[in-house]
Structures are given as structure tokens and as C-alpha cells.
Design an enzyme around this catalytic site. Structure first.
Site, PDB file in Angstrom:
ATOM      1  N   TYR A  30       0.856  -1.210   0.000  1.00  0.00           N
ATOM      2  CA  TYR A  30       0.000   0.000   0.000  1.00  0.00           C
ATOM      3  C   TYR A  30       0.884   1.248   0.000  1.00  0.00           C
ATOM      4  O   TYR A  30       1.099   1.861   1.050  1.00  0.00           O
ATOM      5  CB  TYR A  30      -0.899   0.021   1.238  1.00  0.00           C
ATOM      6  CG  TYR A  30      -1.802  -1.184   1.391  1.00  0.00           C
ATOM      7  CD1 TYR A  30      -2.781  -1.486   0.438  1.00  0.00           C
ATOM      8  CD2 TYR A  30      -1.704  -2.015   2.503  1.00  0.00           C
ATOM      9  CE1 TYR A  30      -3.616  -2.582   0.592  1.00  0.00           C
ATOM     10  CE2 TYR A  30      -2.538  -3.114   2.661  1.00  0.00           C
ATOM     11  CZ  TYR A  30      -3.485  -3.384   1.704  1.00  0.00           C
ATOM     12  OH  TYR A  30      -4.312  -4.465   1.862  1.00  0.00           O
ATOM     13  N   TYR A  82       1.618  -0.959  -7.604  1.00  0.00           N
ATOM     14  CA  TYR A  82       0.251  -0.977  -7.079  1.00  0.00           C
ATOM     15  C   TYR A  82      -0.774  -1.024  -8.194  1.00  0.00           C
ATOM     16  O   TYR A  82      -0.671  -0.335  -9.202  1.00  0.00           O
ATOM     17  CB  TYR A  82      -0.022   0.268  -6.213  1.00  0.00           C
ATOM     18  CG  TYR A  82      -1.383   0.190  -5.571  1.00  0.00           C
ATOM     19  CD1 TYR A  82      -1.571  -0.558  -4.420  1.00  0.00           C
ATOM     20  CD2 TYR A  82      -2.483   0.816  -6.146  1.00  0.00           C
ATOM     21  CE1 TYR A  82      -2.839  -0.671  -3.848  1.00  0.00           C
ATOM     22  CE2 TYR A  82      -3.747   0.710  -5.583  1.00  0.00           C
ATOM     23  CZ  TYR A  82      -3.916  -0.032  -4.434  1.00  0.00           C
ATOM     24  OH  TYR A  82      -5.154  -0.143  -3.872  1.00  0.00           O
ATOM     25  N   ASP A 162     -12.937  -4.669   2.835  1.00  0.00           N
ATOM     26  CA  ASP A 162     -13.072  -4.894   1.397  1.00  0.00           C
ATOM     27  C   ASP A 162     -13.653  -6.243   0.996  1.00  0.00           C
ATOM     28  O   ASP A 162     -14.483  -6.326   0.106  1.00  0.00           O
ATOM     29  CB  ASP A 162     -11.699  -4.742   0.730  1.00  0.00           C
ATOM     30  CG  ASP A 162     -11.036  -3.410   1.042  1.00  0.00           C
ATOM     31  OD1 ASP A 162     -11.456  -2.736   1.999  1.00  0.00           O
ATOM     32  OD2 ASP A 162     -10.102  -3.046   0.323  1.00  0.00           O
ATOM     33  N   TYR A 349      -8.387 -12.083   4.365  1.00  0.00           N
ATOM     34  CA  TYR A 349      -8.792 -10.699   4.320  1.00  0.00           C
ATOM     35  C   TYR A 349     -10.285 -10.445   4.604  1.00  0.00           C
ATOM     36  O   TYR A 349     -11.137 -10.693   3.743  1.00  0.00           O
ATOM     37  CB  TYR A 349      -8.445 -10.342   2.877  1.00  0.00           C
ATOM     38  CG  TYR A 349      -8.198  -8.939   2.524  1.00  0.00           C
ATOM     39  CD1 TYR A 349      -7.340  -8.164   3.259  1.00  0.00           C
ATOM     40  CD2 TYR A 349      -8.828  -8.397   1.406  1.00  0.00           C
ATOM     41  CE1 TYR A 349      -7.102  -6.874   2.870  1.00  0.00           C
ATOM     42  CE2 TYR A 349      -8.596  -7.118   1.005  1.00  0.00           C
ATOM     43  CZ  TYR A 349      -7.743  -6.356   1.754  1.00  0.00           C
ATOM     44  OH  TYR A 349      -7.521  -5.080   1.356  1.00  0.00           O
ATOM     45  N   GLU A 393      -0.656  -6.465   9.540  1.00  0.00           N
ATOM     46  CA  GLU A 393      -1.884  -5.834   9.046  1.00  0.00           C
ATOM     47  C   GLU A 393      -3.106  -6.386   9.776  1.00  0.00           C
ATOM     48  O   GLU A 393      -4.010  -5.659  10.160  1.00  0.00           O
ATOM     49  CB  GLU A 393      -2.010  -6.096   7.534  1.00  0.00           C
ATOM     50  CG  GLU A 393      -3.256  -5.531   6.897  1.00  0.00           C
ATOM     51  CD  GLU A 393      -3.286  -5.730   5.381  1.00  0.00           C
ATOM     52  OE1 GLU A 393      -2.384  -6.420   4.841  1.00  0.00           O
ATOM     53  OE2 GLU A 393      -4.199  -5.200   4.736  1.00  0.00           O
TER      54      GLU A 393
HETATM   55  C1  GLC Z   1      -7.053  -2.730   2.787  1.00  0.00           C
HETATM   56  C2  GLC Z   1      -8.130  -2.625   3.850  1.00  0.00           C
HETATM   57  C3  GLC Z   1      -8.511  -1.162   4.052  1.00  0.00           C
HETATM   58  C4  GLC Z   1      -7.277  -0.351   4.362  1.00  0.00           C
HETATM   59  C5  GLC Z   1      -6.165  -0.565   3.332  1.00  0.00           C
HETATM   60  C6  GLC Z   1      -4.846   0.038   3.736  1.00  0.00           C
HETATM   61  O1  GLC Z   1      -7.515  -2.315   1.550  1.00  0.00           O
HETATM   62  O2  GLC Z   1      -9.244  -3.391   3.531  1.00  0.00           O
HETATM   63  O3  GLC Z   1      -9.440  -1.028   5.086  1.00  0.00           O
HETATM   64  O4  GLC Z   1      -7.583   0.986   4.438  1.00  0.00           O
HETATM   65  O5  GLC Z   1      -5.942  -1.948   3.169  1.00  0.00           O
HETATM   66  O6  GLC Z   1      -4.463  -0.431   5.004  1.00  0.00           O
END
Ligand code: GLC
Length: 428
Positions: A30, A82, A162, A349, A393
């Protein structure tokens, strides 16, 4: 590692993930600024650098759209690592952003950052007030188009949860666009496929994105005519709580002009929660706003009713009993899906794993509702997970193992702001 060492490591993670005024959730997986991640990061920064905490929220609002929406990702630049990046979203925003929002925890966090009587805090909170108000108004307008008092997601990503089974039925009803542009996922380069969504789901996620893109990201078209609108206990309860905090801020900051509108939203949401009540599941569940089909089971978002101050006393009693049943069924709380259900997957997830940010809010609600045993258990479990596995995470509720990305910013922030036993000692 001792608790002090873990405090130091958590600070280091936030600093390593700092990209100059904003924090990425974790390296590679991310690599941009995420909306509710930033809000929670601010809580972590506040424990050692209050100026940096405010800055995190201020940079988040750099991505705010003219209609008030604060997007779920602010890209600022592209990164080939990404997907889907700015070239897929094609929103008219500058800096480039995604086209959906995420749970609006910001007002609640601002209220926590504000040390009353501190002139710098007051000035910064006042400067953020109208922006936050506009964002809340956007949710109440474009994510509750039928004025039901519940907030619907236009895309599963808007929930922040998600891949929850909550969206399965509604997602299946989305017909994959025949002209979907070919794509290559990048998440599977960083995390094992068993912990990530399936291709079927990804095709539908991108189909919904293409609807928004074809509608030139017009919020009204997306809400009324889009392929997906599901009332979410998570978004609804987080916004209800945030509205209460915004109201308190309005009073503290002397913004009495805004209080009537916010009170109206609160009353509407208090009455609207019943739409999501599932009599068979003994709790609030997601519900498709197009066909009224309700999700069959409880999630960690259902438990946010306490945090929001939602539900009748009878509903809350039944929900708390379910929380105790779940507590007896797994060694660590709070799983993101009911472990008694067949869809439960402890490592995939949002279909089972634990998220520390959800735990933080859930425990806060239980504490306020006088459910101290549940609140204590959740805090203890959160600390134990991080001590055993590290700043992951998310975590497997059946084994306590870490899943997803490592050295995760919001996990570090929640450790510093709430879970670390040194914090409990300092607060005592
Ligand atoms: C995933 C999670 C989301 C979060 C992102 C970054 O997409 O589902 O809630 O904001 O990761 O951590």
C-alpha cells in the site's frame, strides 16, 4: 521484546512509513495515503509528536473533492507496484485519487487530538471543521439517497472491510462488464493468494469502478443508478459516532451555526439502524439497498453499535450476548466474521482475521456501554497479538499468527495510542 521496546518499534514504523507529511500503510503493498489509515496514524503520532498528528489529517484533506468527498486513496504519484493506480481510476482529482471514500473516523480522531485550551490545537481543529462537515454532508446526501438513516457503500472498498462475506450476495448480482479492460493484479506479488480476494471478486470490483469512471464520477449517478449500494453497519455506526463527535466539536469551537444540521443527521441515523437489524442473527447486518436482502451473520462491524450508541436496550443486550458467545469460541477477539459460520476463513482478508483498528473502536464502545469484561478482553488480546506476532496488518483469531503486510502503520499507531501496556500504566 519488552513493552518499552515495542513502543520504540511502533514509533520507528510510523517514522519509516512517513513520506513527508503523510504516512503509507505499509511498504510495497500500500504505497500511498489511505483515508482511515491516516486518521488512526494521527492517534499514534499524537503520543510522541502532536504537530505531526495534525499534519496527517491536514494532508488527507488535500485530496478532498469539490463535492465534499474525501477519497479512500490519495495517489499523488503513480507506482507500478500498485494496482489499480490512477490510470485505472481516471478521476478528475488533483492530486490524483481513487473515486470512493472510506469510513469517516476523522471527526472522532480530531476530538481526541484536541487538547482543550491549547491554542494551536484549537486553531487547527477549527480549520478542519468545515472540511469535515462537508464530508459528512456528502455521506448523508450521496450514500443515503433514500434518506433511510443508513449509509450505503457504492463499492466494497468504501467500507474499509473490502472482502467481507457481507458483500458476497450483492457482488454476485453485479454482471462483469463484457468490455472490462485486461488487468494485472499486484497485491499477489506481496501477499500470499490465500490471504487475498479471488479473481471473480476482483472482476466485479473493477466492473463497479468502470461504472463510476463512465459516469465521470458523478456522486448522484453512482448512488442512484450504480450497480452496488449496500447499507453497512460499519460505515453507518462510524459516521453516527463521528457525527456525535462533530457536534461536540461544534460546541467547543463555537460553531453553533452547524449544530442543527448535525443533530438532524444523528436523529435520522438513530431511527434508521433498525433497517439493518437481523432478528435471526441477533445483531445489525449489512443490507442490500436495492433488493433489501440482509447479510446472514455478524461481523466485527456489527459490534460497533455500542461505539455509535445505536440500538434499543433489548437489541444491545442480545448483541452483547453474541459477542460473549464469539469470545468463548476463539482464543483472540474480535474476528471479522462469525467463526460459527461456514464462510469463516481465519486468514483471508476480512473473512475472519482481526484488525486492531476495529478492536480499538469496538472496545471503546463496550467500555462506554459498561461491558467492561468484553472491553478488557479485546484490549488484552490486541496487545497479546502484537507482542506474539509483531505489527501485522491483521491476525488469525484461531492461532494469533500475523497475516497480510508487516510493519503496518495503523497497527503501530493503535499499539501506541491504546493497546500498549505502558499506555494503560500511564493512564492509571
Ligand atoms: C485494505 C483494507 C482497508 C485499508 C487498506 C490500507 O484495503 O481493507 O481497510 O484501508 O488496506 O491499510
Amino acid at each position: 521484546m519488552t513493552f518499552m521496546d515495542l513502543d520504540g518499534r511502533a514509533i520507528a514504523i510510523l517514522q519509516e512509513n512517513d513520506r513527508g507529511g503523510f504516512t503509507i500503510p505499509t511498504r510495497r503493498l500500500y504505497p500511498f495515503q489511505w483515508n482511515w489509515d491516516s486518521a488512526f496514524c494521527a492517534l499514534g503520532f499524537a503520543t510522541f509528536d502532536p504537530d505531526r498528528a495534525w499534519q496527517e489529517i491536514e494532508t488527507l484533506f488535500e485530496g478532498q473533492w469539490a463535492d465534499g468527498m474525501v477519497p479512500h486513496i490519495i495517489f499523488r504519484r503513480d507506482d507500478p507496484d500498485y494496482f489499480p493506480g490512477p490510470s485505472v481510476w481516471r478521476t478528475p482529482a488533483e492530486p490524483p485519487t481513487s473515486g470512493y471514500s472510506q469510513p469517516p473516523v476523522v471527526a472522532t480522531i480530531i476530538r481526541r487530538l484536541l487538547r482543550e485550551g491549547n491554542p494551536d490545537d484549537t486553531r487547527r481543529a477549527a480549520a478542519l471543521f468545515d472540511k469535515t462537515l462537508a464530508w459528512h454532508r456528502w455521506f448523508h446526501t450521496y450514500r443515503d439517497p433514500f434518506r433511510r438513516g443508513v449509509i450505503g457503500l457504492a463499492h466494497p472498498w468504501e467500507s474499509g472491510r473490502d472482502n467481507s462475506p457481507d458483500w458476497d450476495e450483492s457482488l454476485r448480482a453485479v454482471a462483469v462488464a463484457p468490455d472490462l479492460e485486461p488487468y494485472e493484479r499486484r497485491d499477489l506479488d506481496h501477499v500470499d493468494a490465500s490471504e487475498r480476494p479471488h479473481k471473480d471478486e476482483y472482476d466485479r470490483y473493477l466492473t463497479i469502478v468502470s461504472f463510476g469512471r463512465n459516469a465521470a464520477w458523478d456522486a448522484d449517478t453512482i448512488a442512484r443508478r450504480g450497480p452496488f449500494l449496500v447499507a453497512d453497519p460499519g460505515l453507518t455506526f462510524i459516521l453516527l459516532r463521528a457525527d456525535r463527535d462533530l457536534l461536540a466539536l461544534a460546541n467547543t469551537l463555537g460553531r453553533h451555526d452547524a449544530t442543527g444540521e448535525i443533530e438532524g443527521w444523528i436523529s435520522l441515523a438513530e431511527a434508521g439502524a433498525d433497517y439493518m437489524w437481523n432478528e435471526a442473527a441477533h445483531g445489525f447486518c449489512a443490507r442490500n439497498m436495492h433488493d433489501d436482502v440482509i447479510s446472514p451473520a455478524l461481523t466485527n462491524a456489527s459490534m460497533l453499535a455500542f461505539y455509535a450508541g445505536a440500538g434499543s436496550p433489548a437489541q444491545r443486550t442480545r448483541l452483547a450476548a453474541e459477542a460473549r458467545r464469539i469470545a468463548d469460541s476463539v482464543p483472540f477477539l474480535m474476528p471479522s466474521w462469525d467463526p460459527a459460520r461456514s464462510e469463516f476463513e481465519p486468514r483471508r482478508y476480512w473473512r475472519g482475521p482481526i484488525w486492531c483498528v476495529m478492536n480499538y473502536m469496538i472496545a471503546d464502545g463496550f467500555r462506554e456501554a459498561g461491558e467492561d469484561a468484553l472491553a478488557d478482553r479485546i484490549r488484552r488480546d490486541t496487545a497479546a497479538l502484537i507482542e506474539r506476532a509483531g505489527f501485522y496488518e491483521n491476525f488469525d483469531p484461531t492461532t494469533g499468527n500475523g497475516c497480510g503486510g508487516a510493519d503496518f502503520s495503523w497497527t503501530a499507531a493503535i499499539w501506541l495510542a491504546w493497546a500498549s501496556p505502558t499506555r494503560v500504566a500511564a493512564a492509571a
